[in-house]
Design a protein around this motif. Structure first.
Motif, mmCIF file in Angstrom:
data_model
loop_
_atom_site.group_PDB
_atom_site.id
_atom_site.type_symbol
_atom_site.label_atom_id
_atom_site.label_comp_id
_atom_site.label_asym_id
_atom_site.label_seq_id
_atom_site.Cartn_x
_atom_site.Cartn_y
_atom_site.Cartn_z
ATOM 1 N N ALA A 227 0.617 -1.798 -0.083
ATOM 2 C CA ALA A 227 0.413 0.021 -0.013
ATOM 3 C C ALA A 227 0.963 1.979 0.094
ATOM 4 C CB ALA A 227 -0.826 0.210 1.179
ATOM 5 N N ASP A 228 1.778 1.216 -0.082
ATOM 6 C CA ASP A 228 3.079 2.214 -0.783
ATOM 7 C C ASP A 228 3.166 2.951 0.530
ATOM 8 O OD1 ASP A 228 2.963 2.363 -3.409
ATOM 9 O OD2 ASP A 228 0.983 3.529 -3.064
ATOM 10 N N SER A 229 2.900 2.210 1.459
ATOM 11 C CA SER A 229 3.579 3.323 3.392
ATOM 12 C C SER A 229 4.172 1.791 3.764
ATOM 13 C CB SER A 229 1.792 2.645 3.821
ATOM 14 O OG SER A 229 1.302 4.611 3.180
ATOM 15 N N PHE A 230 4.317 0.638 3.343
ATOM 16 C CA PHE A 230 4.742 -0.335 4.493
ATOM 17 C C PHE A 230 5.948 -1.369 3.952
ATOM 18 C CE2 PHE A 230 -0.016 0.576 6.105
ATOM 19 C CZ PHE A 230 0.426 0.536 7.466
ATOM 20 N N VAL A 231 5.937 -2.189 4.572
ATOM 21 C CA VAL A 231 7.927 -3.143 3.496
ATOM 22 C C VAL A 231 7.638 -4.582 4.363
ATOM 23 C CG1 VAL A 231 10.250 -3.414 2.888
ATOM 24 C CG2 VAL A 231 8.930 -1.256 2.984
ATOM 25 N N ILE A 232 7.759 -5.731 3.660
ATOM 26 C CA ILE A 232 7.408 -6.452 4.541
ATOM 27 C C ILE A 232 8.908 -7.175 3.747
ATOM 28 C CG2 ILE A 232 6.469 -8.182 2.373
ATOM 29 C CD1 ILE A 232 5.667 -9.392 4.516
ATOM 30 N N ASP A 233 9.672 -7.647 5.257
ATOM 31 C CA ASP A 233 10.969 -7.454 5.209
ATOM 32 C C ASP A 233 11.037 -9.048 4.910
ATOM 33 O OD1 ASP A 233 13.778 -8.315 5.499
ATOM 34 O OD2 ASP A 233 13.636 -7.111 7.206
ATOM 35 N N TYR A 234 11.816 -9.649 3.376
ATOM 36 C CA TYR A 234 12.203 -11.228 3.700
ATOM 37 C C TYR A 234 12.976 -11.041 3.625
ATOM 38 C CZ TYR A 234 7.498 -11.872 2.003
ATOM 39 O OH TYR A 234 5.471 -11.553 2.160
ATOM 40 N N GLY A 235 13.996 -10.857 4.367
ATOM 41 C CA GLY A 235 15.934 -10.928 4.255
ATOM 42 C C GLY A 235 15.927 -12.180 4.732
ATOM 43 N N TYR A 236 16.907 -12.930 4.894
ATOM 44 C CA TYR A 236 17.296 -13.794 5.718
ATOM 45 C C TYR A 236 18.052 -13.696 7.313
ATOM 46 C CZ TYR A 236 17.475 -15.346 1.037
ATOM 47 O OH TYR A 236 17.589 -15.600 -0.226
ATOM 48 N N THR A 237 17.564 -15.005 8.107
ATOM 49 C CA THR A 237 17.514 -14.525 9.751
ATOM 50 C C THR A 237 18.673 -15.331 9.825
ATOM 51 O OG1 THR A 237 16.140 -16.405 9.570
ATOM 52 C CG2 THR A 237 15.123 -14.449 9.584
ATOM 53 N N SER A 238 19.901 -16.827 9.274
ATOM 54 C CA SER A 238 20.565 -17.368 9.104
ATOM 55 C C SER A 238 21.129 -17.870 8.415
ATOM 56 C CB SER A 238 19.834 -18.378 10.386
ATOM 57 O OG SER A 238 19.585 -18.974 10.169
ATOM 58 N N LYS A 292 1.049 -9.303 12.844
ATOM 59 C CA LYS A 292 0.365 -8.453 14.257
ATOM 60 C C LYS A 292 1.728 -7.902 14.219
ATOM 61 C CE LYS A 292 -0.514 -12.794 17.318
ATOM 62 N NZ LYS A 292 0.116 -12.663 18.587
ATOM 63 N N THR A 293 3.003 -8.013 13.128
ATOM 64 C CA THR A 293 3.754 -6.880 12.705
ATOM 65 C C THR A 293 3.121 -5.767 11.995
ATOM 66 O OG1 THR A 293 4.961 -7.759 11.478
ATOM 67 C CG2 THR A 293 5.846 -7.505 13.392
ATOM 68 N N LEU A 294 2.799 -6.351 11.283
ATOM 69 C CA LEU A 294 1.732 -5.104 9.978
ATOM 70 C C LEU A 294 0.837 -4.226 10.839
ATOM 71 C CD1 LEU A 294 1.020 -4.053 7.041
ATOM 72 C CD2 LEU A 294 -0.117 -5.728 6.912
ATOM 73 N N ALA A 295 -0.294 -4.993 11.858
ATOM 74 C CA ALA A 295 -0.975 -4.154 12.692
ATOM 75 C C ALA A 295 -0.571 -3.386 13.302
ATOM 76 C CB ALA A 295 -1.929 -5.257 13.475
ATOM 77 N N TYR A 296 0.722 -3.476 13.932
ATOM 78 C CA TYR A 296 1.683 -2.899 14.815
ATOM 79 C C TYR A 296 1.767 -1.691 14.420
ATOM 80 C CZ TYR A 296 5.284 -0.617 18.522
ATOM 81 O OH TYR A 296 6.134 0.096 18.888
ATOM 82 N N THR A 297 2.398 -1.422 12.942
ATOM 83 C CA THR A 297 3.190 -0.461 12.642
ATOM 84 C C THR A 297 1.657 0.505 11.983
ATOM 85 O OG1 THR A 297 5.070 -2.190 11.637
ATOM 86 C CG2 THR A 297 4.522 -0.130 10.700
ATOM 87 N N ALA A 298 1.222 -0.367 11.744
ATOM 88 C CA ALA A 298 0.031 0.468 11.421
ATOM 89 C C ALA A 298 -0.469 1.766 12.362
ATOM 90 C CB ALA A 298 -1.228 -0.397 10.885
ATOM 91 N N GLN A 299 -0.721 0.979 13.544
ATOM 92 C CA GLN A 299 -1.477 1.722 14.973
ATOM 93 C C GLN A 299 -0.502 2.588 15.466
ATOM 94 O OE1 GLN A 299 -4.388 1.330 15.963
ATOM 95 N NE2 GLN A 299 -3.686 3.087 17.623
ATOM 96 N N SER A 300 0.887 2.221 15.487
ATOM 97 C CA SER A 300 1.538 3.310 15.743
ATOM 98 C C SER A 300 2.096 4.342 14.728
ATOM 99 C CB SER A 300 3.320 2.725 15.804
ATOM 100 O OG SER A 300 3.854 2.007 14.724
#
Length: 523
Positions: A227-238, A292-300
């Motif tokens: 939505a031009d406002s959020f970023v979903i991070d698909y970076g590697y974790t290990s 959940k992190t999408l909801a948190y970011t949208a609220q914050s």
């Protein structure tokens, strides 16, 4: 010309196995044997294309009394090889990929000029013509290493360990007289063509992987925009790890605000082990950490707010009205599709022959006749999102203010605090993970007004109408936008299925790859 074989290499890199260790991941992707065989089919066409575009230089020389020139040598056709990809892991991390391409066949043709000279050239036997050759049972063995760059957030690194080309059969036919002379040329021609093809194939592949693929993977952006406002991070974790039976990638899955990468207070829970039958190429597990992190970011970021007014167009009306189920809200008073006129009519305090706020809350019509109203909606708490085996449940905490504009002043006539419960299911649409709202309920938690003596019954009817007519259709529209799934350029998800689990969802899918994207090897 330079081969761009990195298309296949990048596919392998992006789905190489990554284990969640010190940091749990929000998303895991597994490539099965079926998916590896799909990559093999792509690589087979790539190798065929490489061979068909080989450039063989003209040569001239002499051998004893034989002087010759071979020119305009070109590949006429090539038969794709059978290809097998095998994986092997290492206890210290990383692994090897072995690619074996067998039964490759190449047909080529060349023109020749030659002469055999005796007695210092005083006697010559000149000949010219063309020749055709077929190379059969060509085998290419390519070994690759797959590891992680720890200084670059576990960025995948792939390199060639070795390349070997073996040409088992070579048949050549020269057209012309002087058979004994042509037999001398046959040996020279065969040796030259064999060595040239062997050298060029390995040189193109090695450069494609060690240079092109390395640059390509370094420039890959492991994120998607929402939505031009959020970023979903698909970076590697290990770190990277390879398994002989499949390849698996673990990614963050966290959602950030596009202009402020502020981490959320959530920690991803451990994802379950994959349980599937290998009937699909790719399996994806996504935990509730991502929504959940999408909801948190949208609220914050105070993103969850909207104000309905008569002079403000309701977004997405055309899209909404294409869905038939949005044309008949539960209230029997509304039998037509949602339109801007419907909104304009409703946001009035007086309406002799239509439905409006004043018809529901009588006192507002009496105090403020023939006046426009505005409805301001704002979330006052981070939404709760729960993934279960039955679907998804979302709880929204909203504050709803009803304002009346009189002359140059705005009077807040009603404040409602409510909880909205949504239940639905998720599905895959294209390369996106979307949702469908199936039912909802709400509870009014608090009702205040310093002007009106309204009651809960009137307020409930007002809220129900507002939800039915405006808010729920908008939420249904937004839910169809969904979350972009991890996507490789040029690929398309097909025959996708989704299974709801407790705390996560499982997506099984096949993948298609546009032919023009993997046949454009020579820049």
């Amino acid at each position: 010309m330079e081969v761009r074989l990195y298309c296949t290499v990048v596919l392998l890199v992006l789905v190489a196995e990554w284990q969640c260790q010190a940091v749990n991941c929000g998303v895991k992707i597994r490539l099965t044997d079926k998916g590896i065989r799909f990559i093999g089919a792509i690589a087979s066409k790539q190798i065929e294309y490489i061979v068909r575009n080989l450039k063989i230089k003209d040569i001239d020389g002499n051998n004893g009394g034989l002087y010759y020139t071979l020119r305009n040598t070109e590949v006429k056709s090539a038969k794709p090889p059978k290809l097998n990809i095998s994986l092997s892991g290492s206890e210290s991390g990383g692994g090897e990929i072995t690619v074996v391409a067998s039964d490759l066949t190449v047909n080529l043709a060349t023109q020749y000029d030659a002469s055999y000279r005796l007695l210092n050239g005083s006697i010559q036997f000149p000949i010219s013509g063309y020749t055709q050759a077929q190379l059969n049972q060509i085998q290419i063995v390519l070994k690759l290493s797959l590891s992680s760059d720890y200084e670059d957030l576990y960025q995948p690194v792939i390199k060639t360990l070795g390349c070997n080309v073996n040409i088992k059969n070579f048949n050549v036919v020269f057209n012309g007289d002087f058979e004994w002379l042509l037999n001398l040329m046959r040996s020279l021609f065969s040796d030259y063509i064999k060595s040239t093809i062997q050298e060029q194939i390995c040189r193109y592949i090695t450069k494609a992987i060690d240079v092109n693929a390395a640059n390509k993977t370094k420039n890959i952006q492991f994120y998607s925009i929402i939505a031009d406002s959020f970023v979903i991070d698909y970076g590697y974790t290990s770190k990277i790890e390879v398994n002989k039976d499949y390849m698996e990638a673990s990614h963050s899955g966290e959602v950030y605000w596009k202009l402020d990468k502020k981490p959320s207070p959530y920690v991803p829970s451990e994802l379950p082990e994959f349980k599937h039958d290998n009937s699909s190429m790719v399996y994806l597990l996504m935990s509730d950490y991502t929504p959940k992190t999408l909801a948190y970011t949208a609220q914050s970021q105070d993103y969850l707010q909207y104000t309905l007014t008569r002079d403000k167009n309701l977004p997405g009306l055309q899209e909404l009205n294409r869905d038939r189920y949005l044309c008949n809200p539960r209230s029997s008073r509304f039998s037509s599709c949602l339109t801007q006129d419907t909104l304009d009519d409703y946001l009035r305090t007086s309406c002799p022959d239509k439905q409006c706020v004043g018809c529901v809350i009588k006192e507002i019509e009496q105090r403020y006749p023939n006046t426009d109203v505005a409805v301001a909606i704002r979330s006052y708490q981070v939404p709760d999102i729960v993934l279960t085996a039955e679907g998804l449940a979302v709880t929204l905490y909203g504050s709803l203010n009803l304002d009346v504009k009189t002359n140059d002043t705005v009077a807040r006539v009603l404040n409602i605090k409510m909880v909205l419960n949504l239940n639905g299911t998720s599905y895959v649409e294209g390369n996106r993970l979307a949702a469908k709202i199936q039912q909802y309920s709400y509870q009014i938690k608090n009702l205040t007004s310093i002007i009106l003596q309204t009651n809960v019954t009137q307020t409930s009817e007002f809220v129900s109408t507002l939800l039915d007519l405006f808010l729920i259709p908008q939420m249904k529209r937004l839910a169809t936008f969904g979350l972009p799934l991890f996507n490789i350029e040029g690929t398309k998800l097909e025959r996708s299925n989704l299974t709801h689990l407790n705390g996560s969802i499982l997506v099984s899918t096949d993948v298609s790859y546009k032919e023009e994207d993997y046949l454009n090897f020579f820049p």
